[in-house]
Write an enzyme that holds these catalytic residues in place. Structure first.
Site, short mmCIF file in Angstrom:
data_model
loop_
_atom_site.label_atom_id
_atom_site.label_comp_id
_atom_site.label_asym_id
_atom_site.label_seq_id
_atom_site.Cartn_x
_atom_site.Cartn_y
_atom_site.Cartn_z
N ARG A 141 0.83 -1.21 0.00
CA ARG A 141 0.00 0.00 0.00
C ARG A 141 0.87 1.26 0.00
NH1 ARG A 141 -4.98 -1.88 3.99
NH2 ARG A 141 -6.35 -2.49 2.27
N LYS B 182 -14.49 -13.44 5.67
CA LYS B 182 -15.59 -12.55 6.09
C LYS B 182 -16.85 -12.80 5.28
CE LYS B 182 -12.36 -8.87 7.10
NZ LYS B 182 -11.90 -7.70 6.36
N GLY C 246 -7.36 -7.31 1.27
CA GLY C 246 -6.12 -6.96 1.97
C GLY C 246 -5.23 -8.17 2.18
N GLY D 170 -12.77 -4.13 1.25
CA GLY D 170 -14.19 -3.78 1.25
C GLY D 170 -14.54 -2.76 0.18
P1 ADP Z 1 -9.18 -10.49 2.22
O1 ADP Z 1 -8.53 -9.61 3.25
O2 ADP Z 1 -8.24 -10.96 1.17
O3 ADP Z 1 -10.45 -9.89 1.68
P2 ADP Z 1 -10.50 -11.96 4.30
O4 ADP Z 1 -10.12 -10.89 5.25
O5 ADP Z 1 -11.94 -12.16 3.99
O6 ADP Z 1 -9.67 -11.82 2.94
O7 ADP Z 1 -9.96 -13.36 4.80
C1 ADP Z 1 -8.59 -13.65 4.87
C2 ADP Z 1 -8.36 -14.59 5.99
O8 ADP Z 1 -9.14 -15.75 5.78
C3 ADP Z 1 -6.94 -15.05 6.10
O9 ADP Z 1 -6.37 -14.53 7.28
C4 ADP Z 1 -7.05 -16.57 6.18
O10 ADP Z 1 -6.29 -17.10 7.23
C5 ADP Z 1 -8.50 -16.78 6.45
N1 ADP Z 1 -8.97 -18.07 5.95
C6 ADP Z 1 -9.06 -18.51 4.69
N2 ADP Z 1 -9.48 -19.77 4.64
C7 ADP Z 1 -9.67 -20.17 5.91
C8 ADP Z 1 -10.11 -21.37 6.53
N3 ADP Z 1 -10.43 -22.44 5.81
N4 ADP Z 1 -10.17 -21.42 7.88
C9 ADP Z 1 -9.84 -20.33 8.61
N5 ADP Z 1 -9.43 -19.17 8.09
C10 ADP Z 1 -9.34 -19.08 6.76
MG MG Z 2 -8.89 -9.24 5.27
#
Ligand code: ADP
Ligand code: MG
Length: 440
Positions: free
Chosen positions: A51, A211, A397, A420
């Site tokens: 970033r 999320k 992120g 988001g």
């Molecule tokens: P981003 O920031 O890329 O939008 P999110 O914040 O929604 O993604 O989710 C990212 C997190 O999801 C990571 O920290 C990862 O550890 C977690 N994650 C992905 N798959 C699993 C899983 N099967 N069980 C637990 N956590 C998970």
């Molecule tokens: Mg995230």
């Protein structure tokens, strides 16, 4: 004789807001809102500077315009002042990347800040302390915004990751200073709206991460627009649960089961209308815990193939197709990864948000952790390692941080700095921090 090619007229930019290119900035003091909400360790050391590096073109442009530059940002979700979430180390990293002095004050409003701002000379850069040390930032407080506005002549919004929120530094401030977009904000909006509105088809969208409630809405949009929608990561667990598959102690949101069922129904309907696929993982990597030495295994609830091959001529144990009650799904399995990578060979555009598993967990061998293989397969496939390289857009992120940590950011067409904000933009929402800027 040299033939001159007729130059085609430059196309009007579909970004309707004024940018720093449209404003007269020479010699002015600019307040730049950046998104320096970067991952930091317990001591506040910057873990990933994507970033920060993405904010450089705007800063460099402002330097060329002989501006005095005051940068503000938030970091994390502090409750009051919290030294672990200071932007001090960000100032150091910005200095390293820019190869130029960056001043830092340990506040973002108040007398110290006013003095530092007054003393700025042309070409100076001043980074203010974390805006969210004051709750007024999140409350879109006018007096707080006024104190920021009084420091500068012009406001530049370049923090793409925060423009979906109406905060003091994204909304209230724009009522007090002429406000235009920075180059990163413009680039993000053009890349994301371009991929959503006018993708080269077939379009695959992959939604993972954790999320669920944040991403449910975008799933509906994707089911409406894409040709293939893949659900992975912890997101998938709630859907698997809705499908009656045992998920043990996996992360899931059982309160969203009805929502998940709605989505599955919506996808079935779509598949009746046209050529459309919603893909849920058919196998997973499971373990009892997320540790370096955790014992992992593959559970293959759909095809029942891996264990059948490995155990031949014996019958595979039934547990090879079922997650035990104390186990957690921590990555998609190799079948699922291969299916997604294979389907991607038919696609011309891939939009991906959210890792396929706990990709950031470190392992004992090499840079790829025990729960990152699914994510790695997606990355390799998007990079064209299996033949075809689709247009690629990556958001989220944690997803962007993983790709950056692997040193692969440049291999994709666009890796967004927003999570988001990108999702909301893809869903077609108007983002308050963009709406508030001057029109062209
Ligand atoms: P981003 O920031 O890329 O939008 P999110 O914040 O929604 O993604 O989710 C990212 C997190 O999801 C990571 O920290 C990862 O550890 C977690 N994650 C992905 N798959 C699993 C899983 N099967 N069980 C637990 N956590 C998970
Ligand atoms: Mg995230």
């Amino acid at each position: 004789m040299i033939m001159l090619k007729k130059l085609s007229k430059p196309q009007p930019s579909p970004f309707a807001k004024k940018t720093i290119r449209d404003a007269s900035l020479t010699g002015k003091t600019v307040l730049l809102r950046a998104d320096y909400n970067v991952p930091v360790d317990a001591d506040g050391n910057v873990q990933n500077d994507y970033r920060i590096s993405q904010s450089l073109p705007t800063i460099q442009y402002l330097l060329k315009q002989k501006c005095k530059i005051i940068i503000c940002s938030h970091l994390g979700r502090p409750k009051g002042k919290d030294s672990a979430l200071s932007l001090k180390n960000v100032a150091k990293r910005l200095h390293d990347l820019l190869k130029k002095d960056v001043q830092f004050v340990d506040d973002c409003v108040g007398p110290k800040v006013v003095t530092a701002a007054k003393n700025l000379k042309v070409g100076d850069i001043l980074l203010l302390e974390n805006l969210r040390f004051y709750e007024q930032e999140k409350n879109n407080d006018k007096d707080f915004a006024k104190q920021l506005a009084d420091l500068a002549d012009v406001f530049v919004q370049d923090g793409f990751g925060v423009v979906h929120r109406a905060d003091a530094s994204t909304d209230a401030i724009t009522k007090m200073l002429p406000s235009v977009a920075g180059l990163l904000l413009e680039k993000e909006v053009l890349a994301i709206t371009g991929a959503m509105q006018n993708p080269k088809r077939p379009l695959m969208t992959i939604v993972g991460g954790a999320k669920i409630s944040d991403k449910i809405e975008i799933l509906k949009v994707f089911i409406n627009r894409a040709d293939i929608v893949v659900i992975g990561g912890a997101m998938a667990n709630t859907f698997l649960l809705a499908d009656g598959i045992a998920i043990g102690e996996s992360v899931a949101e059982p309160e969203d089961l009805d929502l998940a069922r709605d989505i599955l129904r919506l996808a079935k309907k779509e598949a009746k209308k046209r050529s459309f696929v919603l893909y849920l993982p058919q196998d997973a990597v499971v373990a009892d815990e997320i540790t370096k030495t955790a014992q992992t295994r593959i559970v293959d609830w759909d095809a029942h193939v891996i264990a059948a091959v490995e155990n031949y001529p014996k019958q595979p144990p039934s547990i090879s197709a079922r997650v035990r009650s104390h186990e957690k799904i921590l990555d998609i399995g190799p079948f699922s990864g291969a299916f997604i990578a294979g389907a991607m060979q038919m696609c011309n555009t891939v939009i991906w948000n959210g890792t396929m598993g706990v990709a950031e967990a470190k392992g004992v061998q090499g840079p790829v952790g025990p729960f990152a293989h699914g994510t790695e397969l997606i990355i390799e496939s998007m990079m064209g390692e299996f033949g075809r390289r689709p247009n690629s857009l990556i958001g989220g992120g944690d997803t962007a941080a993983y790709v950056a940590q692997r040193g692969l950011t440049d291999c994709f067409d666009h890796v967004s700095t927003g999570g988001g904000a990108g999702l909301e933009l893809m869903a077609g929402h108007k983002l308050p921090g963009i709406e508030a800027l001057q029109n062209k």
